[in-house]
Design a protein around this motif. Structure first.
Motif, mmCIF file in Angstrom:
data_model
loop_
_atom_site.group_PDB
_atom_site.id
_atom_site.type_symbol
_atom_site.label_atom_id
_atom_site.label_comp_id
_atom_site.label_asym_id
_atom_site.label_seq_id
_atom_site.Cartn_x
_atom_site.Cartn_y
_atom_site.Cartn_z
ATOM 1 N N LEU A 173 53.890 5.862 -23.519
ATOM 2 C CA LEU A 173 54.821 6.124 -22.673
ATOM 3 C C LEU A 173 54.925 7.414 -21.954
ATOM 4 O O LEU A 173 55.351 7.502 -20.680
ATOM 5 N N VAL A 174 54.264 8.443 -22.531
ATOM 6 C CA VAL A 174 54.239 9.855 -22.133
ATOM 7 C C VAL A 174 53.209 9.686 -20.677
ATOM 8 O O VAL A 174 53.615 10.023 -19.637
ATOM 9 N N LEU A 175 51.927 9.194 -20.968
ATOM 10 C CA LEU A 175 51.121 8.888 -20.015
ATOM 11 C C LEU A 175 51.741 7.984 -18.669
ATOM 12 O O LEU A 175 51.653 8.342 -17.657
ATOM 13 N N LEU A 176 52.150 7.111 -19.091
ATOM 14 C CA LEU A 176 52.948 6.053 -18.122
ATOM 15 C C LEU A 176 53.927 6.807 -17.313
ATOM 16 O O LEU A 176 53.902 6.872 -15.952
ATOM 17 N N ALA A 177 54.901 7.847 -17.951
ATOM 18 C CA ALA A 177 55.765 8.621 -17.252
ATOM 19 C C ALA A 177 55.245 9.540 -16.093
ATOM 20 O O ALA A 177 55.840 9.809 -15.297
ATOM 21 N N ARG A 178 53.811 9.965 -16.535
ATOM 22 C CA ARG A 178 53.355 10.857 -15.914
ATOM 23 C C ARG A 178 52.491 10.376 -14.455
ATOM 24 O O ARG A 178 51.796 10.861 -13.793
ATOM 25 N N GLY A 179 52.419 8.721 -14.589
ATOM 26 C CA GLY A 179 52.205 8.159 -13.495
ATOM 27 C C GLY A 179 50.767 7.680 -13.720
ATOM 28 O O GLY A 179 50.044 7.282 -12.568
ATOM 29 N N ALA A 180 50.198 7.610 -14.826
ATOM 30 C CA ALA A 180 49.012 7.061 -14.999
ATOM 31 C C ALA A 180 48.772 5.642 -15.047
ATOM 32 O O ALA A 180 49.677 4.808 -15.374
ATOM 33 N N THR A 181 47.617 5.062 -14.588
ATOM 34 C CA THR A 181 47.528 3.398 -14.647
ATOM 35 C C THR A 181 46.921 3.097 -15.708
ATOM 36 O O THR A 181 46.804 3.938 -16.703
ATOM 37 N N ASN A 182 47.133 1.770 -16.047
ATOM 38 C CA ASN A 182 46.663 1.464 -17.449
ATOM 39 C C ASN A 182 45.257 1.778 -17.572
ATOM 40 O O ASN A 182 44.757 2.224 -18.669
ATOM 41 N N THR A 183 44.561 1.891 -16.732
ATOM 42 C CA THR A 183 42.950 2.123 -16.508
ATOM 43 C C THR A 183 42.762 3.492 -17.028
ATOM 44 O O THR A 183 41.741 4.007 -17.988
ATOM 45 N N GLU A 184 43.660 4.495 -16.508
ATOM 46 C CA GLU A 184 43.773 5.619 -16.812
ATOM 47 C C GLU A 184 44.277 6.041 -18.212
ATOM 48 O O GLU A 184 43.699 6.845 -18.967
ATOM 49 N N ILE A 185 45.105 5.336 -18.620
ATOM 50 C CA ILE A 185 45.745 5.371 -19.890
ATOM 51 C C ILE A 185 44.540 5.068 -20.955
ATOM 52 O O ILE A 185 44.359 5.753 -21.930
ATOM 53 N N ALA A 186 43.945 3.764 -20.721
ATOM 54 C CA ALA A 186 42.887 3.436 -21.562
ATOM 55 C C ALA A 186 41.774 4.472 -21.828
ATOM 56 O O ALA A 186 41.205 4.711 -22.767
ATOM 57 N N ALA A 187 41.505 5.320 -20.753
ATOM 58 C CA ALA A 187 40.403 6.099 -20.799
ATOM 59 C C ALA A 187 40.715 7.388 -21.477
ATOM 60 O O ALA A 187 39.992 7.963 -22.272
#
Length: 229
Positions: A173-187
């Protein structure tokens, strides 16, 4: 012998814009697809409210700036007036980004995302299909631009942790709120993209949020993330 599955009904779309040329262009593009049906066109926010109630579209393409009633106010009224036993339409704000002050409020009002008026035909069609199946039309670029008015470039970790979420879901959720894509979150979290999608779905379910856009708003409004350096 089994009967072949019946085809799904077409996606019903209402086009709302005060410019006839824009409405006609959108209609021509959308009606070229066999799985999309344009239920009508509205030139004002007030007309959009009436036609949404009467036509029950799946998706409303809503212009931001219009006479009589702007798209933001119309979105609020449309989503607030929906019967609880019916799925509300997905509202996509159609914008040129000349009024960024509307965008965050549109998310709070329940809009599922944004579409640029200069988007290509393929983007328009893909956007309608995406929000109809429940995906938020909110790219990382749009997320960062909308939230730039309220936050520093890199939001800091906030003080609130939703008790319903696991540690991993909170990180997502924190990464999502910072605008990260699923690919970026996964990495960043060393996860597979399918796993990230599962986490996002669980976050939405646990927090009773409709889509990714609402998750971003939730994170900022509840202090999951906060402005920071």
């Amino acid at each position: 012998m089994t009967n072949p599955a019946e085809p799904s009904p077409p996606l019903r779309v209402l086009i709302v814009d005060d410019q006839q040329l824009v409405r006609s262009g959108f209609r021509m593009i959308l009606e070229s697809e066999p799985d999309i049906e344009v239920t009508g066109e509205a030139a004002t926010g007030a007309e959009a409210i009436t036609m949404t109630a009467a036509g029950r579209p799946d998706v409303v393409l809503m212009d931001v700036q219009m006479p009589d009633l702007d798209g933001l106010s119309a979105t609020r009224q449309i989503l607030a007036s929906e019967p609880t036993d019916l799925d509300p339409p997905k509202v996509v704000m159609v914008t040129t980004f000349d009024r960024e002050d509307y965008l965050f409020e549109a998310l709070r009002a329940g809009a599922s995302g944004f579409l640029l008026k200069n988007a290509g035909p393929e983007d328009l069609i893909a956007s309608v299909r995406a929000v109809a199946r429940g995906d938020a039309l909110l790219s990382p670029e749009v997320t960062r631009r909308v939230l730039a008015r309220f936050t520093a470039p890199t939001p800091a970790l906030g003080t609130f942790r939703p008790p319903a979420l696991t540690d991993r879901e909170h990180e997502v959720l924190v990464l999502l709120a910072r605008g990260a894509t699923n690919t970026e979150i996964a990495a960043q979290l060393y996860l597979g993209e399918t796993t990230v999608k599962t986490h996002v779905s669980r976050i939405l379910h646990k927090l009773e949020l409709r889509d990714r856009a609402q998750a971003v708003v939730f994170a900022y409004e509840h202090g999951v993330v906060a402005p920071g350096a």
